[in-house]
Design an enzyme around this catalytic site. Structure first.
Site, PDB file in Angstrom:
ATOM      1  N   GLN A 126       0.826  -1.205   0.000  1.00  0.00           N
ATOM      2  CA  GLN A 126       0.000   0.000   0.000  1.00  0.00           C
ATOM      3  C   GLN A 126       0.861   1.256   0.000  1.00  0.00           C
ATOM      4  OE1 GLN A 126      -2.225   0.571   3.636  1.00  0.00           O
ATOM      5  NE2 GLN A 126      -3.858   1.698   2.609  1.00  0.00           N
ATOM      6  N   SER A 161       3.784  -1.609   4.597  1.00  0.00           N
ATOM      7  CA  SER A 161       3.989  -2.928   5.202  1.00  0.00           C
ATOM      8  C   SER A 161       4.352  -3.953   4.137  1.00  0.00           C
ATOM      9  CB  SER A 161       2.699  -3.391   5.900  1.00  0.00           C
ATOM     10  OG  SER A 161       2.378  -2.510   6.940  1.00  0.00           O
ATOM     11  N   GLU A 244     -11.697  -1.510   5.097  1.00  0.00           N
ATOM     12  CA  GLU A 244     -10.674  -1.911   6.052  1.00  0.00           C
ATOM     13  C   GLU A 244     -11.227  -1.827   7.476  1.00  0.00           C
ATOM     14  OE1 GLU A 244      -7.258   0.626   5.936  1.00  0.00           O
ATOM     15  OE2 GLU A 244      -6.026  -0.728   7.122  1.00  0.00           O
ATOM     16  N   SER A 385      -6.454   6.841  12.445  1.00  0.00           N
ATOM     17  CA  SER A 385      -6.211   6.771  13.891  1.00  0.00           C
ATOM     18  C   SER A 385      -7.540   6.833  14.641  1.00  0.00           C
ATOM     19  CB  SER A 385      -5.324   7.933  14.336  1.00  0.00           C
ATOM     20  OG  SER A 385      -6.066   9.135  14.310  1.00  0.00           O
ATOM     21  N   GLU A 387      -8.447   8.811  16.767  1.00  0.00           N
ATOM     22  CA  GLU A 387      -8.926  10.203  16.835  1.00  0.00           C
ATOM     23  C   GLU A 387      -9.648  10.569  15.532  1.00  0.00           C
ATOM     24  OE1 GLU A 387      -5.921   9.156  17.963  1.00  0.00           O
ATOM     25  OE2 GLU A 387      -6.667   9.318  20.017  1.00  0.00           O
TER      26      GLU A 387
END
Lengths: 400, 374
Positions: A126, A161, A244, A385, A387
């Protein structure tokens, strides 16, 4: 309203459980169970076994290898796969780029990429985050300029990743500097062997080598590798991130961790008392179990809402799953450290653990407890995240 | 698995939601509290008319023939409105006891009266040092020629002051905390002495003294399994009521944040406050999930599995309501600690729910002792 599973649903679930336990070799599943990382070859081996049975990409459209399942069946698939400690089908292929190509790609792209992605003939990675574009992903600066029939890409991606495993990378690149930042982004598929691409590993605090930086220096990509329309990449990225998030609660993984924690706490002695008999520890254990159950019921509710929602439209409730699911994954890593006590200290390279080059120090799994804790701090940061999830809920659900 | 409501359930939901909307705004509620009984007889008659008092009573007994899902719908709506009538004491607790711990003739005799709103029941069970042990019964029952004679003190009897009949637990045999030997008796309220008082959440309760009272009827001489089941159903009801109250409290809080201005803008624009409101929402969703789970599992025959599920739900709801209640007050500011504004009243009801039928710690302890939650 009937919250019990039907006999057919239960049978479906049991068949999956049987298959995962018998068809996927225990030498691979054991690694996940004990907190180790399967190799690339083992990931590919497991996914190909699943794929041969149509169980690698059930979430895709049926014509491209998906399954015509009910939401509950999809949930069972994920839950049983995770509880059996089967390596999850490479998420970059199966939950990220695959659905985007299936939904927005050209017929040629579908024919070229989808079957290979399902079988991990190609391993994808990605190319979203950049050093200057984390939570504010839309401010990304990697640029693609059309020169004749090629896009020329320059810039840098990070947190990529398993770039070291990857054959292809899907990239968000800026293709129009003059418009609002979300409206000048395109989604481009890039062969990792293209000249001008280099990558550098970033070692994480657990000692792992999972993430990388990827650099693009005048990388020339055929124009046909653009997905969908130019400058619509942000829409596709939101679609991808929405997919996701629904799977991101990873309840099955947390269940498997809790099972392992119980097993180890039954063996571990504090003087002559088993740790599992410590009332304080038991309360902590039960507390996490309760929250997991609450999360699982919430996941099932979100799953059930799916058929009432417009197809492909993200459900803001999935942000609840992301927040709570990540917190619980992290909570299990803390419980595991509670089991190990001082034996979280010794550090071993994973290579030595896997091949038994050194005898273990302390209880089983002690060597992976702290690395797992360190590593899993990422889950409340990635995938939007927690948040950012709160921002989404504030806007979409509370109307702020 | 199916989370959707049936047509009948949707109709019930619409009607109870409408009832609460039309008759239970904050000002109307004050007039009910000020009535002679501390609640509204007129409302009670209306609930009977709408069939709400017989929601879980069988059709043979003049009820609606519904189950847990129907009770959940009523509980949520009543939680949203902070309804103060003795629904929980009479329909949920006493009705449950009659259904699960009484013989068929007793059911025939009394369930129709509940459904019709003619007879008010209360459950005289708790005793001073029971804390959260539901099978703590020190009141004694002695067989005499005149019948069963009951002696003891019952405490925190919800709506015990206005009830016509009491369902009283008393020990037939065994020690104070044995589950065996608990009898359940019917007592006329005129035969006991009682001291009624208001509770923090504007409902009513009473201290009841049984001084050699002769029971009017015997429901059961081995009542614990039926009582346990009725209490589990009642816990599921309280969980759903808390969810309704939490949802309304969040809605009130969010509205307030959008209108309250400080530093020249609505406080809803501050991200730090938005995120706190979102955390309330997350807690409410978890609580809702577990309230549904409790509703489903309250019908489970295996007492052990049922107990685990109810305890798990009570822990989650208890934790959620703490956060939601406290944060609602904090996000409002001073206005929420005044009697004249509604938010504080939700906070108070939620707080009392947490301490009803076993608090968070007690249920956590129970699960920890049982070994695993699932």
């Amino acid at each position: 309203m009937d919250l019990s599973f039907t006999a057919e649903e239960r049978q479906f679930r049991e068949e999956l459980r049987d298959f995962f336990h018998t068809a996927i070799p225990d030498r691979i599943r054991r690694k996940l169970r004990e907190g180790l990382h399967p190799s690339k070859e083992e990931h590919v081996e497991a996914q190909r076994i699943l794929n041969a049975r149509g169980l690698a990409v059930p979430n895709w459209p049926v014509e491209w290898g998906g399954q015509d399942w009910t939401p509950v069946q999809h949930y069972f698939w994920q839950d049983e796969l995770q509880q059996a400690s089967v390596p999850f089908p490479v998420p970059f292929n199966c939950t990220m780029v695959g659905p985007v190509i299936a939904q927005f790609g050209s017929l040629a792209q579908k024919q070229r990429f989808l079957a290979r992605a399902a079988n991990v003939d190609d391993w994808w990675c990605q190319g979203f985050s950049e050093p200057g574009a984390g939570s504010d992903l839309a401010s990304l600066r990697t640029a693609a300029v059309l020169e004749g029939d090629h896009w020329v890409i320059n810039g840098q991606k990070t947190w990529t990743s398993y770039a070291q495993n990857a054959d292809w990378i899907f990239v968000l690149a800026r293709t129009d500097m003059t418009v609002k930042k979300q409206e000048g982004i395109s989604f481009i598929l890039v062969d990792m062997k293209t000249p001008g691409i280099t990558w550098r590993p970033i070692q994480t605090i657990d000692g792992g080598r999972e993430v990388n930086e990827v650099f693009f220096d005048n990388v020339r990509v055929p124009a046909e590798n653009l997905v969908g329309q130019v400058n619509k990449g942000w829409d596709y990225a939101k679609f991808l991130l929405g997919n996701e998030r629904t799977g991101i609660a990873r309840i099955g993984i947390s269940k498997a961790r809790m099972k392992r924690i119980r097993e180890l706490a039954e063996q571990e002695l504090d003087g002559d008392r088993r740790l599992i008999d410590d009332p304080v520890f038991r309360k902590k254990l039960v507390s996490v179990e309760i929250e997991l159950k609450a999360l699982e019921m919430t996941q099932l509710r979100v799953v059930a809402q799916e058929r009432h929602l417009e197809k492909g439209k993200p459900n803001p409730m999935s942000s609840v799953l992301k927040i709570k699911g990540s917190e619980l994954q992290q909570a299990t890593t803390e419980l595991m450290m509670d089991v190990m006590g001082p034996y979280i200290a010794p550090f071993f390279e994973e290579h030595d653990l896997e091949f038994g080059n050194e005898p273990p120090v302390g209880p089983p799994d002690a060597a992976t407890a702290a690395p797992m804790y360190f590593n899993m701090r990422k889950v409340s940061i990635y995938g939007g995240s927690n948040e950012i999830q709160r921002n989404i809920l504030a806007k979409a659900v509370l109307g702020f | 698995m199916d989370f959707d409501f049936s047509e009948d359930q949707r109709l019930l939901k619409d009607s109870v939601d409408r009832l609460v909307r039309d008759t239970y705004d904050f000002e109307q509620r004050k007039t009910y509290i000020a009535a002679a009984d501390g609640w509204s007889r007129e409302n009670w008659a209306r609930y009977a008319e709408l069939g709400l008092l017989g929601v879980n009573v069988s059709e043979d007994h003049g009820g609606f023939g519904g189950g847990g899902a129907e009770m959940m719908l009523v509980a949520e709506a009543f939680g949203r409105g902070l309804v103060i009538e003795p629904y929980y004491a009479c329909v949920v607790l006493s009705g449950g006891l009659l259904r699960h711990a009484a013989t068929a003739p007793i059911q025939d005799a009394y369930l129709p009266g509940i459904a019709a709103g003619e007879t008010l029941f209360a459950f005289a069970h708790h005793e001073r040092h029971a804390r959260f042990v539901a099978h703590h019964v020190g009141t004694t029952a002695t067989a005499t020629a005149a019948g069963w004679v009951l002696t003891g003190e019952k405490s925190l009897v919800l709506h015990g002051d206005s009830a016509d009949k009491l369902l009283v637990t008393a020990r037939v045999s065994g020690g104070v905390r044995d589950t065996g030997g608990i009898g359940l008796f019917l007592v006329d309220t005129n035969a006991v002495s009682k001291r009624g008082y208001a509770t923090q959440d504007a409902m009513r309760a009473a201290e009841i003294t049984l001084d050699g009272v002769v029971a009017e009827a015997v429901l059961s001489l081995d009542a614990w399994p039926g009582i346990a089941r009725a209490l589990d159903e009642a816990s599921a009801y309280l969980c759903a009521e808390a969810v309704g109250a939490m949802e309304e409290l969040l809605a009130i809080t969010v509205d307030y944040m959008k209108t309250r201005k400080q530093f020249g803008r609505a406080i809803a624009e501050f991200q730090v406050l938005q995120h706190r409101a979102v955390d309330m929402k997350v807690q409410i969703e978890l609580a809702r999930s577990m309230a549904m789970y409790a509703t489903m599992m309250a019908a489970e025959d295996d007492a052990d599995m049922r107990a685990r599920a109810i305890s798990a739900a009570k822990v989650q709801v208890g934790r959620s309501l703490r956060l939601v209640g406290q944060e609602a007050v904090q996000l409002h500011g001073g206005i929420a600690v005044t009697m004249e504004y509604k938010a504080g009243h939700y906070f108070k009801r939620l707080t009392l729910i947490e301490k009803s039928l076993g608090d968070t710690e007690a249920h956590l302890e129970r699960l920890a002792t049982m070994g695993t939650a699932f």
